[in-house]
Design a protein around this motif. Structure first.
Motif, short mmCIF file in Angstrom:
data_model
loop_
_atom_site.label_atom_id
_atom_site.label_comp_id
_atom_site.label_asym_id
_atom_site.label_seq_id
_atom_site.Cartn_x
_atom_site.Cartn_y
_atom_site.Cartn_z
N VAL A 255 -42.80 -3.84 167.49
CA VAL A 255 -43.13 -5.20 167.08
C VAL A 255 -42.18 -6.15 167.81
O VAL A 255 -40.96 -5.99 167.70
N PRO A 256 -42.69 -7.11 168.59
CA PRO A 256 -41.81 -8.00 169.36
C PRO A 256 -40.81 -8.71 168.45
O PRO A 256 -41.11 -9.05 167.30
N SER A 257 -39.60 -8.91 168.98
CA SER A 257 -38.55 -9.54 168.18
C SER A 257 -37.81 -10.57 169.02
O SER A 257 -37.87 -10.56 170.25
N LYS A 258 -37.10 -11.47 168.33
CA LYS A 258 -36.28 -12.48 168.97
C LYS A 258 -34.90 -12.48 168.34
O LYS A 258 -34.76 -12.32 167.13
N MET A 259 -33.89 -12.66 169.18
CA MET A 259 -32.50 -12.57 168.74
C MET A 259 -31.83 -13.93 168.79
O MET A 259 -32.15 -14.77 169.63
N ALA A 260 -30.87 -14.13 167.88
CA ALA A 260 -30.03 -15.33 167.90
C ALA A 260 -28.61 -14.92 167.54
O ALA A 260 -28.38 -13.85 166.96
N ILE A 261 -27.64 -15.76 167.89
CA ILE A 261 -26.23 -15.50 167.57
C ILE A 261 -25.73 -16.64 166.69
O ILE A 261 -25.91 -17.83 166.99
N PHE A 262 -25.07 -16.28 165.59
CA PHE A 262 -24.62 -17.21 164.55
C PHE A 262 -23.10 -17.17 164.48
O PHE A 262 -22.50 -16.08 164.40
N ASP A 263 -22.45 -18.34 164.52
CA ASP A 263 -20.98 -18.38 164.50
C ASP A 263 -20.41 -18.69 163.12
O ASP A 263 -19.22 -18.97 162.98
N GLY A 264 -21.27 -18.63 162.11
CA GLY A 264 -20.84 -18.94 160.74
C GLY A 264 -21.22 -20.34 160.32
O GLY A 264 -21.24 -20.65 159.12
N LYS A 265 -21.56 -21.20 161.30
CA LYS A 265 -21.96 -22.57 160.99
C LYS A 265 -23.33 -22.91 161.58
O LYS A 265 -24.13 -23.59 160.95
N GLU A 266 -23.56 -22.41 162.82
CA GLU A 266 -24.83 -22.73 163.49
C GLU A 266 -25.19 -21.62 164.46
O GLU A 266 -24.37 -20.74 164.76
N LEU A 267 -26.42 -21.68 164.96
CA LEU A 267 -26.87 -20.73 165.96
C LEU A 267 -26.39 -21.19 167.32
O LEU A 267 -26.77 -22.27 167.79
N THR A 268 -25.54 -20.41 167.96
CA THR A 268 -24.99 -20.79 169.26
C THR A 268 -25.91 -20.34 170.41
O THR A 268 -25.78 -20.82 171.52
N PHE A 269 -26.78 -19.40 170.13
CA PHE A 269 -27.76 -18.96 171.13
C PHE A 269 -29.01 -18.50 170.39
O PHE A 269 -28.92 -17.82 169.38
#
Length: 507
Positions: free
Chosen positions: A112-126
């Motif tokens: 199943v296709p997926s999308k990734m994000a990176i979270f710094d504790g306050k916001e998504l940085t990527f």
């Protein structure tokens, strides 16, 4: 990757399909009568499978397991479906796991296709885009060529790692983890065990920003630990971020039950409490030594004698309390080091996207995997929308505005307040506390040996290099070969050096 490397891997895959037939076809006389395997996770079940290949049909194999078959490969039912709570992904170059599902006739799970994000504790940085070129340009703009260089570095480690399949195809085995690693990657792999991933990557020219922003989130989701893990397990972790990762349809633990079935082992639902050496007269009148395995099951306490015993469960505090008596030198009940706790919480609920600092409407939030940086006070290691272990026909992952199942990895159990911050509402929150893998802190302590006594073997020594399904399968193949060679006095197949040079011309 060179065309020659690809053809070598293709030959290795073909060779694995034929491994073990030598032993079944022409097993020598004087086989052991009974073999015990303690533990029915992926390591124990694979060991039983390979022991059957090596020793043939005449040997009785007993597998002791007090819990569910699968060990740290486990599922939980939520609603009408089951979901993975333990080991969840397999690398496309994990040849033993690929061989297992082909042998067992189990298909891989529908992707199943997926999308990734990176979270710094306050916001998504990527946040990953649906378009590869957009993702590439974003990473290029922020980190230069570091991302491509990281992939090249991981591939260089994998190319050496792949040598183990060639060695095992030819029947070679190793008595210690250090010897096995050295055979694959020489002094370079041993160096990786003695420095942190951060130190390794800094020495390779990677920036601290790239390591903090990209590498740390990967080690946190895979091992729940920072970039101060050792360099070898760090490389294994980064390989786990490759494309083409897969899982087993119906749950990865199906491999364990399938291997036990094919090994024709007897599964004994009991907890092993102690192992001791016993001397008994043989048919010829000479004294013979055996291992007495004492265990407790539903019917109470019992014991049995075995020629060979393989321990496929960690001998560490909190993981096992097997005692050993009559051994010289003595075998400790617990080896040094500790296992790292990761809490897996499966939540069937509606995500609060504002928790991630996102201003997108929940109906348009399509990220499925949120990795986290190593920021102070971070409550979670990762947050992922997960799919059932069997993906039904026509299935599509619901949007974040709908209730669905999320898996949260965290170092500690989540409080009700933390859950309320992350989710607008939830119907189920199922928590599993895992002592999932060692706490990797270089410099590397000498790992326990694979050989604890003459015919007593320890599979989980390999976890102190790296804990993964394929690492357990490699150790299982190694221990089965080791037990076979040492039983029959085949010293030339144990701890040989320069195998890569010796075998390079044979393929």
């Amino acid at each position: 990757m060179s065309p020659g490397g690809l053809s070598l891997r293709a030959l290795l895959i073909l060779g694995l399909c034929h491994s073990g037939r030598r032993s079944l076809a022409s097993a020598p006389k004087g086989q052991p009568g009974r073999i015990a395997v303690v533990g029915a996770g992926i390591g124990g079940s694979a060991t039983a499978f390979y022991l059957r290949q090596e020793f043939g049909a005449g040997v009785k194999i007993d597998v002791f397991e007090p819990g569910a078959v699968g060990g740290r490969l486990a599922t939980v039912k939520i609603g009408d479906h089951e979901y993975e709570t333990g080991g969840s992904v397999i690398h496309p170059l994990n040849l033993h796991m690929k061989h297992f599902i082909e042998k067992l006739g189990i298909p891989p799970r529908k992707d199943v296709p997926s999308k990734m994000a990176i979270f710094d504790g306050k916001e998504l940085t990527f946040e990953e885009s649906n378009w590869f070129i957009v993702n590439f340009l974003r990473l290029l703009w922020r980190y230069g060529l570091h991302f491509l260089r990281m992939q090249m570095w991981v591939e260089s480690v994998l190319d050496k790692f792949m040598r183990i399949y060639q060695y095992q195809q030819y029947g070679y085995s190793f008595s210690t983890v250090e010897r096995l690693l050295h055979a694959m990657g020489g002094d370079g792999f041993l160096t990786l065990m003695n420095q942190t991933l951060e130190e390794t990557m800094m020495a390779e020219g990677f920036s601290q920003v790239f390591i903090n922003d990209i590498v740390a989130p990967i080690t946190r989701v895979n091992y729940g630990q920072s970039v101060r893990i050792n360099g070898f397990v760090g490389a294994v972790s980064l390989a786990g971020a490759d494309s083409g990762l897969w899982a087993v349809d119906g749950g990865n633990r199906r491999v364990c039950s399938g291997l036990l079935y094919h090994s024709k082992s007897e599964l004994i639902s009991a907890r092993v409490t102690s192992i001791s050496v016993k001397v008994r007269p043989s048919k010829t009148g000479a004294a013979a030594s055996f291992y007495e395995v004492n265990y407790v099951g539903e019917s109470g306490s019992a014991h049995s004698l075995y020629d060979i015993v393989v321990i496929a469960t960690p001998l560490h505090q909190g993981k096992s309390d097997i005692s050993f008596s009559g051994f010289s030198p003595t075998i400790p009940t617990h080896y040094p080091g500790r296992y790292h706790q990761t809490v897996s919480t499966l939540v069937h609920g509606v995500l609060n996207v504002s928790y991630l600092g996102s201003s997108e409407p929940a109906s348009e939030f399509t990220v499925s995997d949120v990795l986290t940086t190593d920021s102070k006070g971070s409550a979670i290691n990762s947050l992922s929308s997960i799919d059932p272990v069997h993906v039904p026909q026509g299935y599509s992952r619901p949007p974040a505005s709908h209730a669905k199942v999320w898996k949260v990895f965290s170092p500690q159990p989540l409080s009700q307040e933390q859950l309320r911050h992350m989710f607008l509402s939830w119907e189920v929150a199922s928590e599993t506390r895992w002592l999932a893998y060692p706490s990797y802190r270089p410099p590397h302590r000498k790992t326990p040996p694979f050989i604890l006594h003459n015919r007593l073997y320890y599979l989980n020594a390999v976890e102190w290099a790296a804990s993964a399904m394929e690492m357990s399968a490699i150790a299982a193949r190694n221990v089965a070969l080791l037990a076979h060679h040492r039983w029959h006095g085949e010293k030339k197949k144990v701890d040989q050096e320069d195998l890569h040079t010796r075998l390079r011309g044979e393929l």
